[in-house]
Design an enzyme around this catalytic site. Structure first.
Site: not given
Ligand SMILES: Nc1ncnc2c1ncn2[C@@H]1O[C@H](COP(=O)(O)OP(=O)(O)OP(=O)(O)O)[C@@H](O)[C@H]1O
Ligand SMILES: [Mg+2]
Length: 666
Positions: A29-30, A212-213, A243, A601
């Protein structure tokens, strides 16, 4: 657009209206947010300064800014606003201070300051009572309830009492030309609501918003978001209802539902692939969170292998836990040839860090602490800040009193009371009162002279602060007031040394920050209120160190190896909320989400520990493993193939050498 899956691409490309990305932990997402910033600028011709990305913590904001700037390349991100809700609010309020009835240089009071204020107004020293009053007032504020409405709604005498306190609290802040953290959101929202010109201006400036969040926004933040987005509704919000861990601060999941109602055209995009964790970690997290009622259904899968089994280790007590943890971590690091920075130790409450820190120090394991007491909350930093706050805003009475009496200038409580009385009658600040002839009849002339000398000193500094470099001026100020000597008078040698070092760090930091951003001492001071120790640490080239963090502060982050400690009933879930309320279903669900945040995490390995006994005051009390451990249903992992890490002979040799040099140098 490389490194995005189809659903992520869809989320990034969609710019025809409001969108919500709702997805589980680690699904990128981030990443969607940072990529979308680049997409808007590179492909859609949106100017960087017309984009604002809002997130929850300073650390997250900084990380996002870094990621975005990397994608954007040189200078293209100029003017891009990546910040927390609070710093966005501060910016707006500074620019629109007139309309808000504030001078441009208003003071920002942090929770320690407001604690002192409530203590004084409430006339009690009962910490629990003060905290309760603070949290009730904060909930009212965030629920957009003013003191009169709160009073009208009060159900009990206690509520009515707090409502009256709320009234005098608000009046006092106004007199001080100060705002608290809640005001940084509330006041901008009110300005935008009431004032069409300001609303138009900001809606035109921030043409695209990314949040975000979003699950952790409270009603007031949601309001601010809506007002900034306006009828064009160009925004992307991302979040995960599983979360949501800030209900205790008034965040409400209701906002997520509200979003779908307020924006019927809202495009909801789900991401289902997890890129962060091994299958074992992911599935355990999924099993855990299934115990909570579902708001939105989500499925998460991963292409990662099963990974190694999740370990649950039972310890005798917290000292044993800390000691074992240090040993396990060292062993793991040796075996896997990892860096210290690959590890995080996460816990529910700050107090758990103390024993842990001792053990890590003993074993010479470098660590950084986050989510603990902020550097800027330390007494010595607050002392120095009192002077700076007074330079910024002479109406800031708490700063006036703290600066005037640190170090002591022979001005006693009686004098301050007399001055306060006079200022109160005249409706002016203490600082102003010092210069009125009317005050002379109330105070003896020696005291009057001392007060005027002090205020003139401040006035002169204020004048210079607008022109001279922050670092040098601050150094001179400390010298003039003999602050170092004062510290040595007040503390034992070691204590004084440590405190003085903190002050020097602070001066250095202010000096560098001033040069970097071309800001003077006054500008910097207003920002400091929003900064935490963590930001400061990140600015020094990040050392290779184990991250110690509360679960709350670990949100959004990821670490190869995670230790989740103190997983016991009454710690996680925590039974008390600091105000003696018991564990309701709702709170239990929030605690479960907190555990979910912790588990998710971890990228490669997860170790969970719990103690059989724990010290409470003078007794050792028996502890029971957290119900959440059972809910992870780790037996279900048994059929998964274990993957032991492959260390080549060369790696092993390297590891051995490492150990040898370490044992020599140690
Ligand atoms: N399409 C993709 N291909 C490879 N790696 C990815 C891809 N999308 C995300 N990632 C990697 O996966 C990990 C998690 O991504 P991110 O932090 O954006 O998730 P999030 O959904 O924001 O998580 P959270 O809910 O914990 O905030 C990061 O290391 C990111 O670089
Ligand atoms: Mg995130």
């Amino acid at each position: 657009m490389s490194g995005l899956n189809a659903a992520q691409k869809e989320a990034v490309h969609y710019v025809d209206g409001p969108s919500l990305v709702l997805a589980g932990a680690g699904s990128g997402k981030t990443r969607v947010i940072t990529q979308k910033i680049a997409h808007l600028i590179h492909e859609k011709g949106v100017q960087a300064r017309n984009i604002a990305a809002v997130t929850f913590t300073n650390k997250a904001a900084r990380e996002m800014e870094e990621r975005a700037n990397k994608l954007l390349g040189d200078g293209q991100g100029k003017g891009l606003l990546v910040c927390t809700f609070h710093s966005l609010g501060m910016r707006l309020l500074r620019e629109e201070h007139k309309a808000a009835g504030l001078k441009q240089r208003f003071s920002i009071l942090d929770s320690t300051d407001t604690f002192g204020l409530v203590q004084q107004l409430y006339g009690t020293t009962d910490k629990q009572l003060i905290r309760k009053a603070q949290s009730v007032m904060s909930l009212w504020k965030n629920g957009l309830l003013d003191p009169e409405q709160a009073l009208a709604q009060a159900q009990s005498e206690e509520d009515a009492q707090i409502a009256r306190l709320y009234r005098s609290y608000e009046a006092t802040l106004k007199a001080y030309q100060a705002v608290d953290f809640d005001d940084l959101i509330l006041k901008p929202a009110q300005l935008l609501k009431m004032n069409a010109d300001i609303r138009d201006k900001w809606q035109n400036r921030l043409r695209y918003l990314l949040v975000d969040e979003v699950q952790d926004t409270n009603a007031c933040q949601y309001d601010l978001l809506k007002l900034l987005a306006g009828p064009r509704a160009m925004f992307t919000a991302v979040g995960d209802d599983d979360q949501a861990i800030y209900a205790w601060r008034g965040a409400t999941l209701e906002n997520l539902r509200q979003l779908t109602e307020d924006y019927p055209q809202l495009k909801v995009i789900k991401l289902e692939q997890n890129y962060r964790s091994t299958l074992r970690i992911l599935q355990a997290a999924n099993r855990l969170i299934e115990n909570n009622p579902k708001l939105f259904t989500k499925t998460l899968w991963s292409e990662h292998g099963a990974g190694e089994p999740i370990k649950v280790v039972s310890m005798n007590d917290e000292e044993h836990e800390a000691e074992q943890l240090a040993m396990m971590l060292s062993g793991h690091r040796f075996e896997r040839r990892t860096k210290y920075g690959d590890y995080a130790i996460l816990y529910r409450s700050n107090f758990q860090a103390r024993v842990l820190e001792q053990a890590l120090r003993k074993h010479r394991i470098p660590y950084v602490l986050s989510g603990g007491q902020s550097f800027f909350e330390r007494a010595e930093i607050k002392d120095v800040m009192a002077y700076l706050r007074l330079l910024v805003n002479a109406d800031d009475d708490p700063a006036f009193i703290r600066a005037l009496t640190t170090p002591k200038r022979g001005i006693g409580q009686k004098t301050l009371e007399a001055l306060g009385e006079y200022a109160g009658e005249r409706g002016i600040s203490l600082f102003e009162a010092v210069f009125e002839t009317g005050a002379e009849s109330r105070l003896n002339s020696g005291m009057m002279d001392a007060l005027r000398t002090f205020c003139t000193f401040i006035n002169n500094l204020e004048d210079r602060a607008q022109r001279e470099p922050a670092g040098a001026l601050l150094t001179e100020l400390l010298k003039t007031i003999s602050y170092e000597e004062w510290l040595y008078d007040q503390n034992d040698e070691r204590g004084a040394q440590a405190r003085w070092q903190n002050v020097l760090d602070f001066v250095k930091w202010m000096g560098e920050k001033g040069e970097e951003d071309g800001q003077n001492l006054l500008d910097l001071t207003q920002k400091v209120a929003l900064i935490t120790m963590l930001d400061r640490q990140n600015e020094d080239s990040a050392p290779d160190a184990v991250q110690l963090s509360t679960l709350h502060a670990a949100k959004g982050l990821e670490f190869p190896h995670v230790y989740l400690i103190g997983c016991e009933e009454s710690i996680l879930p925590s039974f008390s909320d600091g105000e003696g309320r018991e564990l309701t279903d709702e709170r239990l669900e929030e605690e479960r989400r907190l555990m979910y945040v912790g588990v998710t995490r971890a990228q490669r390995s997860l170790t969970i520990t719990h103690c059989k006994k724990r010290r409470k005051a003078r007794d050792m009390v028996t502890c029971f493993p957290s119900r959440f451990i059972k809910e992870l249903k780790l037996e279900a992992d048994d059929h998964m193939p274990d993957e032991t890490p492959n260390l080549s002979p060369k790696d092993r040799l390297g590891a051995l050498k490492d150990l040898l040099t370490k044992s020599k140098s140690g």
